[in-house]
Write a protein that holds these residues in place. Structure first.
Motif, PDB file in Angstrom:
ATOM      1  N   VAL A 164       8.121   4.249  -7.108  1.00 38.22           N
ATOM      2  CA  VAL A 164       7.808   3.920  -5.623  1.00 38.22           C
ATOM      3  C   VAL A 164       9.027   4.392  -4.740  1.00 38.22           C
ATOM      4  CG1 VAL A 164       6.862   2.360  -3.963  1.00 38.22           C
ATOM      5  CG2 VAL A 164       6.026   2.224  -6.189  1.00 38.22           C
TER       6      VAL A 164
ATOM      7  N   ALA B  90       6.190   0.153  -9.416  1.00 40.57           N
ATOM      8  CA  ALA B  90       4.735  -0.752  -9.162  1.00 40.57           C
ATOM      9  C   ALA B  90       4.022  -0.709 -10.326  1.00 40.57           C
ATOM     10  CB  ALA B  90       4.521  -0.244  -7.937  1.00 40.57           C
ATOM     11  N   LEU B  91       3.009  -1.616 -10.418  1.00 43.68           N
ATOM     12  CA  LEU B  91       2.037  -1.624 -11.198  1.00 43.68           C
ATOM     13  C   LEU B  91       0.549  -1.497 -10.085  1.00 43.68           C
ATOM     14  CD1 LEU B  91       4.182  -3.985 -12.385  1.00 43.68           C
ATOM     15  CD2 LEU B  91       2.230  -4.112 -14.136  1.00 43.68           C
ATOM     16  N   HIS B  92      -0.394  -0.905 -10.753  1.00 47.68           N
ATOM     17  CA  HIS B  92      -1.504  -0.552  -9.912  1.00 47.68           C
ATOM     18  C   HIS B  92      -2.120  -1.967  -9.885  1.00 47.68           C
ATOM     19  CE1 HIS B  92      -4.752   2.126  -8.560  1.00 47.68           C
ATOM     20  NE2 HIS B  92      -5.449   1.149  -8.715  1.00 47.68           N
ATOM     21  N   TYR B  93      -2.617  -2.505  -8.573  1.00 45.00           N
ATOM     22  CA  TYR B  93      -2.956  -3.737  -8.405  1.00 45.00           C
ATOM     23  C   TYR B  93      -4.500  -3.687  -8.749  1.00 45.00           C
ATOM     24  CZ  TYR B  93      -4.726  -7.822  -5.646  1.00 45.00           C
ATOM     25  OH  TYR B  93      -5.248  -9.166  -5.316  1.00 45.00           O
TER      26      TYR B  93
ATOM     27  N   TYR C 259      -0.486  -1.522  -4.865  1.00 45.58           N
ATOM     28  CA  TYR C 259       0.229  -1.963  -6.051  1.00 45.58           C
ATOM     29  C   TYR C 259       0.988  -3.261  -5.968  1.00 45.58           C
ATOM     30  CZ  TYR C 259      -0.401   3.261  -6.585  1.00 45.58           C
ATOM     31  OH  TYR C 259      -0.955   4.436  -6.887  1.00 45.58           O
TER      32      TYR C 259
ATOM     33  N   GLU D 254      -1.459   0.975 -14.414  1.00 48.87           N
ATOM     34  CA  GLU D 254      -0.763   2.322 -14.155  1.00 48.87           C
ATOM     35  C   GLU D 254       0.548   2.007 -13.540  1.00 48.87           C
ATOM     36  OE1 GLU D 254      -0.541   6.683 -12.037  1.00 48.87           O
ATOM     37  OE2 GLU D 254      -2.263   5.169 -11.485  1.00 48.87           O
TER      38      GLU D 254
ATOM     39  N   LEU E 286       4.619  -4.115  -6.424  1.00 53.18           N
ATOM     40  CA  LEU E 286       5.720  -3.750  -6.161  1.00 53.18           C
ATOM     41  C   LEU E 286       6.792  -4.445  -6.652  1.00 53.18           C
ATOM     42  CD1 LEU E 286       7.458  -1.179  -5.185  1.00 53.18           C
ATOM     43  CD2 LEU E 286       7.324  -2.261  -2.847  1.00 53.18           C
TER      44      LEU E 286
ATOM     45  N   GLU F 126       0.758  -1.043  -0.112  1.00 54.19           N
ATOM     46  CA  GLU F 126      -0.117   0.066   0.104  1.00 54.19           C
ATOM     47  C   GLU F 126       0.792   1.213  -0.052  1.00 54.19           C
ATOM     48  OE1 GLU F 126      -3.956   1.659   2.346  1.00 54.19           O
ATOM     49  OE2 GLU F 126      -2.551   0.026   3.223  1.00 54.19           O
TER      50      GLU F 126
END
Length: 265
Positions: free
Chosen positions: A76, A104-107, A39, A72, A41, A32
């Motif tokens: 990070v 990171a990629l949006h979860y 995300y 997205e 990560l 988080e």
């Protein structure tokens, strides 16, 4: 380096390590951030180091430019104090070696892994994905590991960290930029990729040198750690030249994909 405005990635700070994702060797995690979102990560301290993050960044943003659905991507920050309370020694070491800037990629909550036996992919989309992966030399889109998700009934591409494997041995990058991508024979969507020639014309028109240079320009300096280059920008230039050469000679990897596909149908 470019006359085109580069992609604008947000930067967030990790506030909570939620859980490791142990499917891959790089040990990504759900975390988080201070914007309240979750995300996936990817850590700079993992096995392949910053180069996996570079491949993830370039691959993801090229895919986005070409119109694919990509979660997205964000930069990070990981504070050095973050891992001190982590009881798992392996994860604690990973966090310690990943202090600083990660990716990171949006979860995508509720997304399910793409299953080619369940979900039909149209010929044009299959051809587009095969073309992208042949360009990026992405070895990770196989039936065993599709690296695609279904989310809200749409196909999303994830995880390009194993792409651009030329950068693990950059001394002959010019030769590698013109090589066919023979591993395309294992691509999960190859059999359906009947429109490669049409896609080749469309995507080459989009991937101009200025647009590729703009994407490459956003690689953070502290990820560009190859000591065979005098400066970070020298290393960036090689990524740009590799990709621009590959696009200019796309017939090489398109012909290889078409040949591999002919043995499947």
């Amino acid at each position: 380096m470019s006359a085109i405005n580069p992609p604008q990635l947000r930067t967030v700070n990790v506030t909570r390590y939620v859980t490791p994702l142990r499917e891959g060797g790089s040990l990504p995690a759900i975390a988080e951030a201070d914007d309240g979102f979750l995300y996936v990560l990817k850590f700079r301290g993992a096995g392949q180091g910053p180069k996996a993050l570079i491949a993830e960044l370039i691959g993801g943003e090229i895919a986005r430019l070409l119109g694919f659905k990509i979660p997205e991507l964000v930069f990070v920050n990981l504070d050095e104090a973050f891992g001190r309370t982590e009881p798992d020694e392996e994860i604690q070491d990973l966090l310690k070696f990943s202090v600083g800037l990660n990716l990171a990629l949006h979860y995508l909550s509720g997304a399910i892994t793409f299953d080619p036996t369940v979900t039909y992919v149209e010929t044009k989309l299959a051809s587009q994905i095969v073309w992208l992966d042949a360009l990026l030399t992405n070895v990770d889109r196989t039936p065993r590991n599709t690296n695609m998700l279904m989310w809200h009934k749409e196909l999303w591409l994830i995880d390009h960290g194993a792409a651009l494997y030329f950068h693990h041995s950059m001394d002959n990058w010019e030769e590698q930029s013109k090589r066919p991508f023979v591993q395309i024979k294992d691509h999960v969507l190859l059999k359906r990729a009947a429109d490669l020639a049409e896609v080749d014309n469309e995507f080459k028109a989009i991937l101009t040198p200025d647009r590729i240079n703009a994407i490459v320009s956003i690689i953070p300096d502290d990820w560009l750690t190859d000591r065979s280059f005098e400066t970070a920008d020298d290393q960036r230039q090689v990524y740009a030249q590799f990709l621009n050469t590959r696009v200019a000679h796309s017939d090489i990897f398109v012909n290889e994909a078409q040949h591999a596909r002919s043995s499947l149908i």
